[in-house]
Design a protein around this motif. Structure first.
Motif, mmCIF file in Angstrom:
data_model
loop_
_atom_site.group_PDB
_atom_site.id
_atom_site.type_symbol
_atom_site.label_atom_id
_atom_site.label_comp_id
_atom_site.label_asym_id
_atom_site.label_seq_id
_atom_site.Cartn_x
_atom_site.Cartn_y
_atom_site.Cartn_z
ATOM 1 N N PRO A 1 0.797 -1.235 0.000
ATOM 2 C CA PRO A 1 0.000 0.000 0.000
ATOM 3 C C PRO A 1 0.826 1.280 0.000
ATOM 4 O O PRO A 1 0.338 2.326 -0.468
ATOM 5 N N LYS A 2 2.041 1.235 0.516
ATOM 6 C CA LYS A 2 2.857 2.448 0.573
ATOM 7 C C LYS A 2 3.684 2.678 -0.693
ATOM 8 O O LYS A 2 4.392 3.673 -0.811
ATOM 9 N N PHE A 3 3.605 1.747 -1.652
ATOM 10 C CA PHE A 3 4.332 1.886 -2.917
ATOM 11 C C PHE A 3 3.401 2.440 -3.991
ATOM 12 O O PHE A 3 2.328 1.882 -4.242
ATOM 13 N N HIS A 4 3.811 3.559 -4.619
ATOM 14 C CA HIS A 4 2.988 4.223 -5.623
ATOM 15 C C HIS A 4 3.784 4.345 -6.923
ATOM 16 O O HIS A 4 4.876 4.928 -6.933
ATOM 17 N N PHE A 5 3.256 3.810 -8.003
ATOM 18 C CA PHE A 5 3.921 3.845 -9.306
ATOM 19 C C PHE A 5 3.163 4.778 -10.232
ATOM 20 O O PHE A 5 1.973 4.577 -10.490
ATOM 21 N N ILE A 6 3.840 5.835 -10.722
ATOM 22 C CA ILE A 6 3.213 6.830 -11.591
ATOM 23 C C ILE A 6 3.998 6.938 -12.894
ATOM 24 O O ILE A 6 4.961 7.722 -12.996
ATOM 25 N N PRO A 7 3.653 6.150 -13.906
ATOM 26 C CA PRO A 7 4.281 6.301 -15.213
ATOM 27 C C PRO A 7 3.609 7.420 -15.996
ATOM 28 O O PRO A 7 2.412 7.711 -15.793
ATOM 29 N N ALA A 8 4.355 8.065 -16.883
ATOM 30 C CA ALA A 8 3.785 9.131 -17.706
ATOM 31 C C ALA A 8 4.411 9.096 -19.093
ATOM 32 O O ALA A 8 5.613 8.833 -19.236
ATOM 33 N N LEU A 9 3.602 9.363 -20.107
ATOM 34 C CA LEU A 9 4.079 9.435 -21.485
ATOM 35 C C LEU A 9 4.055 10.883 -21.960
ATOM 36 O O LEU A 9 3.047 11.578 -21.819
ATOM 37 N N SER A 10 5.161 11.317 -22.524
ATOM 38 C CA SER A 10 5.231 12.693 -23.026
ATOM 39 C C SER A 10 4.649 12.819 -24.431
ATOM 40 O O SER A 10 4.207 13.900 -24.831
ATOM 41 N N GLU A 11 4.629 11.705 -25.196
ATOM 42 C CA GLU A 11 4.102 11.731 -26.563
ATOM 43 C C GLU A 11 3.207 10.517 -26.822
ATOM 44 O O GLU A 11 3.519 9.666 -27.667
ATOM 45 N N PRO A 12 2.123 10.378 -26.081
ATOM 46 C CA PRO A 12 1.241 9.217 -26.295
ATOM 47 C C PRO A 12 0.691 9.210 -27.718
ATOM 48 O O PRO A 12 0.383 10.269 -28.280
ATOM 49 N N GLN A 13 0.607 8.010 -28.298
ATOM 50 C CA GLN A 13 0.147 7.891 -29.673
ATOM 51 C C GLN A 13 -1.335 7.520 -29.717
ATOM 52 O O GLN A 13 -1.828 6.739 -28.894
ATOM 53 N N GLU A 14 -2.016 8.049 -30.702
ATOM 54 C CA GLU A 14 -3.437 7.759 -30.864
ATOM 55 C C GLU A 14 -3.629 6.264 -31.105
ATOM 56 O O GLU A 14 -2.936 5.660 -31.931
ATOM 57 N N GLY A 15 -4.523 5.659 -30.352
ATOM 58 C CA GLY A 15 -4.821 4.255 -30.541
ATOM 59 C C GLY A 15 -3.971 3.307 -29.715
ATOM 60 O O GLY A 15 -4.150 2.091 -29.802
ATOM 61 N N ASP A 16 -3.054 3.828 -28.891
ATOM 62 C CA ASP A 16 -2.210 2.913 -28.104
ATOM 63 C C ASP A 16 -2.860 2.509 -26.778
ATOM 64 O O ASP A 16 -2.295 1.727 -26.019
ATOM 65 N N GLY A 17 -4.034 3.070 -26.495
ATOM 66 C CA GLY A 17 -4.778 2.664 -25.313
ATOM 67 C C GLY A 17 -4.256 3.204 -24.000
ATOM 68 O O GLY A 17 -4.664 2.737 -22.932
ATOM 69 N N TRP A 18 -3.389 4.218 -24.042
ATOM 70 C CA TRP A 18 -2.807 4.748 -22.799
ATOM 71 C C TRP A 18 -3.844 5.544 -22.016
ATOM 72 O O TRP A 18 -4.503 6.450 -22.549
ATOM 73 N N THR A 19 -4.004 5.222 -20.731
ATOM 74 C CA THR A 19 -4.966 5.922 -19.875
ATOM 75 C C THR A 19 -4.293 6.566 -18.663
ATOM 76 O O THR A 19 -4.971 7.120 -17.798
ATOM 77 N N GLY A 20 -2.953 6.480 -18.603
ATOM 78 C CA GLY A 20 -2.227 7.041 -17.469
ATOM 79 C C GLY A 20 -1.905 8.511 -17.652
ATOM 80 O O GLY A 20 -2.465 9.198 -18.513
ATOM 81 N N GLU A 21 -0.965 8.989 -16.829
ATOM 82 C CA GLU A 21 -0.547 10.389 -16.881
ATOM 83 C C GLU A 21 0.138 10.697 -18.217
ATOM 84 O O GLU A 21 0.805 9.838 -18.814
#
Length: 373
Positions: A297-317
Motif C-alpha cells: 500500500p505504501k508503494f505508488h507507481f506513476i508512469p507518464a508518457l510525453s508523446e502518447p500515440q493515438e490508438g495505443d490505449g494509454w490511460t495514465g498520466e
C-alpha cells in the motif's frame, strides 16, 4: 530549457577534444620514465610508467577511481586530491570543480598526467573496487532500444554492493574501435543474487560501448566489469522517497525496490516512483511495478508518457515527468512531508527534476543521484 540541456553536452565535447589534443602532443614530445605515486600518506605506494593520465595509471595498479565517461573528461566523476605540485588546473577540469575543490587542489584524474613523483588522497573504499571477468549469461530486449544484460560472476567472487551502485562495463576492441572502452551502468540486479550482475543498457547512437552491446555482444561472451562504484543508495530514514527515472534510469530502482522487499522497508516506507517515457514502446516492467503497487500500500507507481500515440490505449498520466511530479508534490498527501529525492536519468532530466524539487521546498542535500555523462 534547451540551453540547460545543451550546455553540459557542449562542455563535455570541448573538454574531450582538448584532453585528446593535450594527450597526443604530450606523448610525442616527452618520455617520463618510472614514476612513484604515494597514496594516502604511505597507505600504498606504486610505481608506474610516466606519461599516462593518473586515472589509467591507477587502474593499471588495480586501483579504480570512478569515471562514468570512461576517462573522456566529460563526466567530472574521477576526482582525487593531489597533495603535490602537478601544475595549475586545466581548462578541461575547471567546469567540473567548485571553487572550494579548486582551492583544495582536487583534480580530475583523467586530466592529470603522471609526469613526476606525486602524492594523492583517495577514499579508502576505492581499494575495494575490483575488475572481474564475467560471462554474458542472457541478453533480453526489454524495449526497442534497451537490453537487459545478465552476467555471471566467476565462482567464488565476493562482490558486495549496495542497491543503487554501478559498474564500469568494458567493451573490448571491435570494428574501428582500437582500444578497450569503459562506461558506467547502474546495477539493475537484486543484491541478494550473489552469482550475477544485471544491467539495463540503452543504445546511444554513436556510443562505443552501447553499440558494442547492441550489435556485437552475444551470450557466452566474456566481459570485464569494474565494480562496485558509486554512492547512490537509499538513506536509512523514514522519509517518503520521491524516485524519478526515465529509460534505462529504471536500473537502480529495480535493484533498490528488490532490496526493500528483502529488508521489509517497502512495507513501512512511502515510495513514489515517477517513470517518464515518450510512448508505450519506451515503457517496460509495467506488470512487475503494478504488482508491487497492488501488494504494498505504501508503494505508488506513476508512469507518464510525453508523446502518447493515438490508438495505443494509454490511460495514465501524460506530459513531461517533471510536470507530473510537480502536480503530485503539490498534493495534500505530499506537500508538507519531509521528503527525500532519488533520481536516475540524463543530466538534463536530473537538472530539471532538481528545479521542481527545490521549488517544492525539498532540501537539496536530501536529493540523491549519480549523474552519468
Amino acid at each position: 530549457m534547451a540551453t540547460m540541456l545543451l550546455a553540459p553536452v557542449a562542455i563535455g565535447a570541448v573538454s574531450a577534444f582538448l584532453g585528446a589534443l593535450i594527450s597526443i602532443t604530450d606523448k610525442i614530445v616527452n618520455n617520463y620514465g618510472e614514476v612513484q605515486i604515494d597514496i594516502n600518506n604511505g597507505k600504498k605506494d606504486v610505481e608506474v610508467k610516466g606519461g599516462s593520465p593518473l586515472l589509467l595509471s591507477l587502474a593499471e595498479q588495480d586501483i579504480f577511481v570512478p569515471s562514468a565517461c570512461g576517462g573522456r573528461g566529460s563526466c567530472g566523476a574521477c576526482k582525487v586530491k593531489v597533495t603535490s605540485d602537478v601544475g595549475p588546473h586545466l581548462p578541461t577540469e575547471t567546469p567540473y570543480l567548485t571553487k572550494e575543490e579548486i582551492a583544495d587542489n582536487v583534480r580530475l584524474s583523467c586530466q592529470v598526467k603522471v609526469k613526476q613523483d606525486l602524492s594523492i588522497e583517495i577514499p579508502e573504499s576505492l581499494f575495494n573496487i575490483k575488475k572481474v571477468k564475467t560471462t554474458i549469461e542472457k541478453i533480453t530486449d526489454v524495449t526497442h532500444d534497451i537490453k537487459e544484460v545478465l552476467v555471471k560472476l566467476p565462482e567464488g567472487t565476493d562482490l558486495q554492493y549496495e542497491a543503487g551502485q554501478y559498474g564500469q562495463f568494458e567493451a573490448p576492441k571491435y570494428g574501428k574501435v582500437k582500444e578497450a572502452t569503459q562506461r558506467a551502468y547502474s546495477f539493475s540486479s537484486d543484491p541478494q543474487d550473489k552469482e550475477h550482475l544485471e544491467f539495463l543498457i540503452r543504445l546511444v547512437p554513436g556510443g562505443i560501448v552501447t553499440t558494442y552491446v547492441h550489435e556485437y555482444l552475444k551470450e557466452g561472451d566474456s566481459i570485464n566489469i569494474v565494480a562496485p562504484v558509486g554512492d547512490f543508495k537509499v538513506q536509512k530514514t523514514d522519509a517518503p522517497m520521491i524516485c524519478v527515472a526515465g529509460g534505462s534510469g529504471m536500473a537502480p530502482f529495480k535493484s533498490i525496490f528488490n532490496q526493500m522487499i528483502h529488508d521489509g522497508s517497502i512495507e513501512t516506507r512511502e515510495v513514489w516512483y515517477f517513470f517518464g517515457a515518450r510512448t508505450t514502446k519506451d515503457i517496460f516492467y509495467m506488470d512487475w511495478l503494478k504488482e508491487l503497487e497492488e501488494k504494498y500500500p505504501k508503494f505508488h507507481f506513476i508512469p507518464a508518457l510525453s508523446e502518447p500515440q493515438e490508438g495505443d490505449g494509454w490511460t495514465g498520466e501524460t506530459g513531461l515527468i517533471t510536470d507530473v511530479m510537480d502536480k503530485y508534490l503539490k498534493s495534500d498527501e505530499l506537500k508538507d512531508a519531509e521528503k527525500e529525492g532519488y533520481l536516475c536519468g540524463s543530466p538534463g532530466m536530473l537538472d530539471a527534476c532538481m528545479v521542481v524539487m527545490r521549488d517544492n521546498d525539498m532540501q537539496e542535500e536530501r536529493i540523491y543521484f549519480d549523474k552519468f555523462a
